[in-house]
Enzyme design. Structure first.
Site, PDB file in Angstrom:
ATOM      1  N   GLY A 103       1.810   2.281  10.999  1.00  0.00           N
ATOM      2  CA  GLY A 103       2.744   3.402  10.981  1.00  0.00           C
ATOM      3  C   GLY A 103       3.395   3.715  12.321  1.00  0.00           C
ATOM      4  O   GLY A 103       4.036   4.762  12.473  1.00  0.00           O
ATOM      5  N   SER A 122       2.874  -1.957  10.348  1.00  0.00           N
ATOM      6  CA  SER A 122       4.320  -1.847  10.642  1.00  0.00           C
ATOM      7  C   SER A 122       5.129  -3.094  10.281  1.00  0.00           C
ATOM      8  O   SER A 122       6.132  -3.387  10.934  1.00  0.00           O
ATOM      9  CB  SER A 122       4.536  -1.508  12.123  1.00  0.00           C
ATOM     10  OG  SER A 122       4.007  -0.238  12.408  1.00  0.00           O
ATOM     11  N   GLU A 152      -7.210   4.654   7.591  1.00  0.00           N
ATOM     12  CA  GLU A 152      -6.970   6.080   7.312  1.00  0.00           C
ATOM     13  C   GLU A 152      -8.205   6.715   6.657  1.00  0.00           C
ATOM     14  O   GLU A 152      -8.437   7.912   6.797  1.00  0.00           O
ATOM     15  CB  GLU A 152      -5.715   6.240   6.431  1.00  0.00           C
ATOM     16  CG  GLU A 152      -4.441   6.053   7.246  1.00  0.00           C
ATOM     17  CD  GLU A 152      -3.230   5.602   6.454  1.00  0.00           C
ATOM     18  OE1 GLU A 152      -3.259   5.625   5.214  1.00  0.00           O
ATOM     19  OE2 GLU A 152      -2.237   5.190   7.106  1.00  0.00           O
ATOM     20  N   ASN A 174       0.870  -1.181   0.000  1.00  0.00           N
ATOM     21  CA  ASN A 174       0.000   0.000   0.000  1.00  0.00           C
ATOM     22  C   ASN A 174       0.904   1.229   0.000  1.00  0.00           C
ATOM     23  O   ASN A 174       1.487   1.566   1.022  1.00  0.00           O
ATOM     24  CB  ASN A 174      -0.901  -0.028   1.256  1.00  0.00           C
ATOM     25  CG  ASN A 174      -1.702   1.256   1.396  1.00  0.00           C
ATOM     26  OD1 ASN A 174      -1.803   2.044   0.453  1.00  0.00           O
ATOM     27  ND2 ASN A 174      -2.274   1.477   2.569  1.00  0.00           N
ATOM     28  N   LYS A 230       0.085   4.262  -0.334  1.00  0.00           N
ATOM     29  CA  LYS A 230      -0.590   5.458   0.190  1.00  0.00           C
ATOM     30  C   LYS A 230      -0.373   6.634  -0.781  1.00  0.00           C
ATOM     31  O   LYS A 230      -0.245   6.411  -1.966  1.00  0.00           O
ATOM     32  CB  LYS A 230      -0.081   5.788   1.591  1.00  0.00           C
ATOM     33  CG  LYS A 230      -0.070   4.572   2.503  1.00  0.00           C
ATOM     34  CD  LYS A 230       0.163   4.920   3.931  1.00  0.00           C
ATOM     35  CE  LYS A 230       0.321   3.627   4.719  1.00  0.00           C
ATOM     36  NZ  LYS A 230      -0.149   3.734   6.075  1.00  0.00           N
ATOM     37  N   HIS A 278      -9.780   0.947   4.635  1.00  0.00           N
ATOM     38  CA  HIS A 278      -8.521   1.250   5.329  1.00  0.00           C
ATOM     39  C   HIS A 278      -8.790   2.229   6.469  1.00  0.00           C
ATOM     40  O   HIS A 278      -9.585   3.157   6.334  1.00  0.00           O
ATOM     41  CB  HIS A 278      -7.500   1.837   4.347  1.00  0.00           C
ATOM     42  CG  HIS A 278      -6.114   1.851   4.919  1.00  0.00           C
ATOM     43  ND1 HIS A 278      -5.713   2.796   5.832  1.00  0.00           N
ATOM     44  CD2 HIS A 278      -5.064   1.011   4.745  1.00  0.00           C
ATOM     45  CE1 HIS A 278      -4.457   2.534   6.180  1.00  0.00           C
ATOM     46  NE2 HIS A 278      -4.040   1.462   5.535  1.00  0.00           N
ATOM     47  N   GLU A 323      -5.851  -5.223  10.343  1.00  0.00           N
ATOM     48  CA  GLU A 323      -4.883  -4.162  10.615  1.00  0.00           C
ATOM     49  C   GLU A 323      -5.270  -3.413  11.900  1.00  0.00           C
ATOM     50  O   GLU A 323      -6.089  -2.482  11.846  1.00  0.00           O
ATOM     51  CB  GLU A 323      -4.855  -3.154   9.460  1.00  0.00           C
ATOM     52  CG  GLU A 323      -4.465  -3.735   8.130  1.00  0.00           C
ATOM     53  CD  GLU A 323      -3.829  -2.688   7.226  1.00  0.00           C
ATOM     54  OE1 GLU A 323      -2.662  -2.872   6.866  1.00  0.00           O
ATOM     55  OE2 GLU A 323      -4.485  -1.684   6.904  1.00  0.00           O
TER      56      GLU A 323
HETATM   57  C1  PEP Z   1      -1.160   0.242   5.906  1.00  0.00           C
HETATM   58  O1  PEP Z   1      -1.240   1.424   5.644  1.00  0.00           O
HETATM   59  O2  PEP Z   1      -2.023  -0.546   5.511  1.00  0.00           O
HETATM   60  C2  PEP Z   1      -0.026  -0.221   6.705  1.00  0.00           C
HETATM   61  C3  PEP Z   1      -0.015  -1.457   7.122  1.00  0.00           C
HETATM   62  O3  PEP Z   1       0.957   0.705   6.944  1.00  0.00           O
HETATM   63  P1  PEP Z   1       2.373   0.470   7.686  1.00  0.00           P
HETATM   64  O4  PEP Z   1       2.943  -0.826   7.163  1.00  0.00           O
HETATM   65  O5  PEP Z   1       3.193   1.643   7.314  1.00  0.00           O
HETATM   66  O6  PEP Z   1       2.084   0.375   9.149  1.00  0.00           O
END
Ligand code: PEP
Length: 240
Positions: A170, A201, A97, A6, A8, A95, A164
């Protein structure tokens, strides 16, 4: 195993070249149909990346879509039909976000239905916030997100679930092994035939721990997936 990148809101036309390194690395998996690589760049890069990598193991996905699969007066929006037309095979929906900026379970449900109608496969994100975790209501939250998000959808074969935990995205913090195993198992019980991934992460350092989680079908990777070296390292270490 699935490795979903992803990106972003990162990436430019130059990033297409950096993905060449990933493609080159993946040549060793050419005959291994069990390794699934999906890269979800910003919408501006979907079509150029689809054109460049269509004969490789890399599949292209989108990061979100509008809930209306028909054309319409929705300034600034892109629907699932347009994404499909541009070459996307998958779309991330739900997601955190986007949930944080107002996407409800109801809206997520409409988006999933429209994307399925357009012929896209869904990467459906669910997960609890730190507040919900502290209140020990993770399972309740997951059930609600699943039941409302997938309400009225009979055929679920084109849906991949990405668990998630919001507090893990993040932050560099990953769940305790036994907690993650419990959540994955809980989701798997409801979706025996679906792939269940972990996201939050994931990086080359913690992948050794994460890959040993029971029943995990792969990873949704944010920050680390934007660096081809780290993305390759994660895949390499999963198979070593
Ligand atoms: C994500 O945005 O789906 C994600 C898992 O981000 P990160 O790996 O940066 O935590």
């Amino acid at each position: 195993m699935y490795f979903i990148a992803n990106w972003k809101m990162f990436g430019s036309l130059n990033s297409i070249n950096s993905l060449n390194k990933v493609d080159h690395f993946l040549k060793r998996f050419k005959k291994n149909r069990f390794v699934k690589i999906i890269v979800c760049p910003p919408s501006t890069l979907i079509n150029p990346m689809h054109k460049k990598f269509k004969k490789t193991l890399i599949r292209i996905g989108a990061q979100n879509c509008h809930e209306n699969e028909n054309y319409g007066a929705f300034t600034g929006s892109i629907n699932s039909r347009m994404l499909k037309n541009a070459g996307a095979k998958f779309v991330i929906i739900g997601h955190s976000e986007n949930r944080r900026s107002g996407e409800t379970n109801k809206l997520i449900n409409l988006k999933i239905k429209s994307a399925l109608k357009s012929g896209l496969k869904i990467i459906f994100c669910i997960g609890e916030t730190i507040h919900e975790k502290r209140k020990k209501i993770t399972k309740k939250v997951l059930i609600k997100q699943i039941d409302l998000g997938l309400s009225g959808i009979k055929t679920k074969k084109d849906i991949i679930i990405a668990y998630e935990p919001v507090w893990s995205i993040g932050t560099g913090v990953i769940p305790r092994e036994r907690d993650l195993e419990a959540s994955i198992e809980f989701i798997k019980k409801r979706f025996r035939k679906n792939k269940v991934l972990y996201g939050g992460s994931v990086n080359p350092k913690n992948i050794l721990k994460l890959k040993s989680i029971n029943n995990i079908d792969g990873f949704l990777i944010g920050a680390a997936s934007q660096d081809p070296k780290k993305f390759i390292d994660i895949i390499k270490k999963t198979y070593n």
